[in-house]
Design a protein around this motif. Sequence first.
Motif, mmCIF file in Angstrom:
data_model
loop_
_atom_site.group_PDB
_atom_site.id
_atom_site.type_symbol
_atom_site.label_atom_id
_atom_site.label_comp_id
_atom_site.label_asym_id
_atom_site.label_seq_id
_atom_site.Cartn_x
_atom_site.Cartn_y
_atom_site.Cartn_z
ATOM 1 N N LYS A 186 20.490 60.547 23.136
ATOM 2 C CA LYS A 186 21.805 61.160 23.362
ATOM 3 C C LYS A 186 21.966 62.419 22.513
ATOM 4 O O LYS A 186 22.474 63.438 22.980
ATOM 5 N N ILE A 187 21.536 62.328 21.253
ATOM 6 C CA ILE A 187 21.632 63.483 20.354
ATOM 7 C C ILE A 187 20.788 64.638 20.890
ATOM 8 O O ILE A 187 21.220 65.795 20.891
ATOM 9 N N THR A 188 19.583 64.316 21.369
ATOM 10 C CA THR A 188 18.691 65.339 21.918
ATOM 11 C C THR A 188 19.315 66.015 23.133
ATOM 12 O O THR A 188 19.260 67.242 23.284
ATOM 13 N N ILE A 189 19.918 65.209 24.009
ATOM 14 C CA ILE A 189 20.554 65.751 25.218
ATOM 15 C C ILE A 189 21.724 66.660 24.848
ATOM 16 O O ILE A 189 21.894 67.743 25.422
ATOM 17 N N ILE A 190 22.529 66.231 23.873
ATOM 18 C CA ILE A 190 23.688 67.027 23.447
ATOM 19 C C ILE A 190 23.238 68.358 22.851
ATOM 20 O O ILE A 190 23.770 69.424 23.186
ATOM 21 N N VAL A 191 22.239 68.303 21.957
ATOM 22 C CA VAL A 191 21.730 69.522 21.314
ATOM 23 C C VAL A 191 21.138 70.471 22.353
ATOM 24 O O VAL A 191 21.371 71.683 22.317
ATOM 25 N N THR A 192 20.375 69.915 23.300
ATOM 26 C CA THR A 192 19.766 70.729 24.359
ATOM 27 C C THR A 192 20.836 71.379 25.229
ATOM 28 O O THR A 192 20.734 72.564 25.582
ATOM 29 N N SER A 193 21.874 70.616 25.563
ATOM 30 C CA SER A 193 22.960 71.143 26.398
ATOM 31 C C SER A 193 23.690 72.282 25.697
ATOM 32 O O SER A 193 23.979 73.323 26.306
ATOM 33 N N ILE A 194 23.973 72.094 24.406
ATOM 34 C CA ILE A 194 24.654 73.141 23.634
ATOM 35 C C ILE A 194 23.796 74.396 23.560
ATOM 36 O O ILE A 194 24.289 75.524 23.705
ATOM 37 N N SER A 195 22.491 74.199 23.362
ATOM 38 C CA SER A 195 21.564 75.338 23.281
ATOM 39 C C SER A 195 21.538 76.115 24.596
ATOM 40 O O SER A 195 21.539 77.355 24.604
ATOM 41 N N LEU A 196 21.526 75.396 25.712
ATOM 42 C CA LEU A 196 21.509 76.045 27.027
ATOM 43 C C LEU A 196 22.803 76.814 27.284
ATOM 44 O O LEU A 196 22.787 77.922 27.842
ATOM 45 N N ILE A 197 23.922 76.224 26.867
ATOM 46 C CA ILE A 197 25.218 76.894 27.041
ATOM 47 C C ILE A 197 25.272 78.179 26.219
ATOM 48 O O ILE A 197 25.716 79.232 26.702
ATOM 49 N N LEU A 198 24.798 78.101 24.964
ATOM 50 C CA LEU A 198 24.775 79.282 24.104
ATOM 51 C C LEU A 198 23.865 80.367 24.683
ATOM 52 O O LEU A 198 24.195 81.555 24.653
ATOM 53 N N LEU A 199 22.718 79.936 25.200
ATOM 54 C CA LEU A 199 21.782 80.884 25.807
ATOM 55 C C LEU A 199 22.408 81.559 27.017
ATOM 56 O O LEU A 199 22.265 82.777 27.215
ATOM 57 N N LEU A 200 23.127 80.782 27.817
ATOM 58 C CA LEU A 200 23.799 81.320 28.999
ATOM 59 C C LEU A 200 24.870 82.335 28.604
ATOM 60 O O LEU A 200 25.002 83.401 29.226
ATOM 61 N N ILE A 201 25.622 82.020 27.559
ATOM 62 C CA ILE A 201 26.664 82.938 27.069
ATOM 63 C C ILE A 201 26.047 84.245 26.590
ATOM 64 O O ILE A 201 26.553 85.343 26.873
ATOM 65 N N ILE A 202 24.933 84.145 25.861
ATOM 66 C CA ILE A 202 24.242 85.341 25.356
ATOM 67 C C ILE A 202 23.764 86.218 26.514
ATOM 68 O O ILE A 202 23.908 87.447 26.497
ATOM 69 N N LEU A 203 23.204 85.586 27.545
ATOM 70 C CA LEU A 203 22.716 86.335 28.712
ATOM 71 C C LEU A 203 23.866 87.034 29.440
ATOM 72 O O LEU A 203 23.738 88.187 29.881
ATOM 73 N N ILE A 204 24.997 86.346 29.562
ATOM 74 C CA ILE A 204 26.169 86.935 30.229
ATOM 75 C C ILE A 204 26.688 88.136 29.445
ATOM 76 O O ILE A 204 27.016 89.187 30.016
ATOM 77 N N LEU A 205 26.748 87.992 28.109
ATOM 78 C CA LEU A 205 27.223 89.089 27.260
ATOM 79 C C LEU A 205 26.296 90.294 27.339
ATOM 80 O O LEU A 205 26.741 91.452 27.348
ATOM 81 N N LYS A 206 24.997 90.038 27.398
ATOM 82 C CA LYS A 206 24.024 91.135 27.508
ATOM 83 C C LYS A 206 24.189 91.885 28.821
ATOM 84 O O LYS A 206 24.094 93.113 28.884
ATOM 85 N N LYS A 207 24.434 91.150 29.898
ATOM 86 C CA LYS A 207 24.617 91.777 31.209
ATOM 87 C C LYS A 207 25.873 92.637 31.239
ATOM 88 O O LYS A 207 25.915 93.706 31.839
ATOM 89 N N ARG A 208 26.932 92.160 30.581
ATOM 90 C CA ARG A 208 28.184 92.913 30.538
ATOM 91 C C ARG A 208 28.027 94.226 29.771
ATOM 92 O O ARG A 208 28.624 95.243 30.115
ATOM 93 N N LYS A 209 27.222 94.196 28.709
ATOM 94 C CA LYS A 209 26.989 95.403 27.914
ATOM 95 C C LYS A 209 26.259 96.463 28.727
ATOM 96 O O LYS A 209 26.462 97.660 28.562
ATOM 97 N N LYS A 210 25.375 96.008 29.610
ATOM 98 C CA LYS A 210 24.632 96.949 30.455
ATOM 99 C C LYS A 210 25.563 97.596 31.482
ATOM 100 O O LYS A 210 25.419 98.719 31.875
#
Length: 210
Positions: A186-210
């Motif tokens: 469960k801990i692994t799934i939660i950490v992985t999910s949070i990491s994916l969400i953060l990665l998605l947010i970073i990608l969205i922010l990068k696209k907006r800057k472009k």
Amino acid sequence: MKKFLFLSALFLSIQIFGCKCTDLNIENSFKTADFVFIGNIYSVKETPSGYKTLSSLLSSMKIEKIFKSENYDGFYVDQATLFTSQLRSCDYPFNEKGKYLIFGYFDSDLGFIYSERCLATKKISSVSQDELQLLEKLSTDFKQELKNTENPEIIEVLEDSGTPNREINTLKRDLISVQSENKNLKITIIVTSISLILLLIILILKKRKK
């Protein structure tokens, strides 16, 4: 050729008789054990097991400190006898005198305490100060929980059903092991999910800057 046959036989014997279980840490060993205590073994005696090359051990011990004793009030307070069977590969071998931290099961079929290699049983010299502090906390929590417990455990139903005592203890150990693995998953799934969400947010922010 003889050497090959010898090594093959040795390998097969290890496969057949080797102990197969998941090693439990201090906390999970505490949960599954009937008794948790520090004791000093002062006598070790070999007894026949029925096999010419194998024997059982009866180790007499003076109990110095009890962390967990479940519902055995007045039982095994000062002295205890530990049983080790070489016929059971998972039995912890109490073949040396000295002081130990023991996570033990009570074998009602024999009237002795035994421990297993899968548990965190070890010589006191290998126990850290942090582990002792953890045991004190677990002991305090357990005593409080015991006072508040009203519903009987599932294990008590098994005990009344005529199931051999060692099988019940093995089921308890396996249950704790599975619960621990599920918690880690469960801990692994939660950490992985949070990491994916953060990665998605970073990608969205990068696209907006472009």
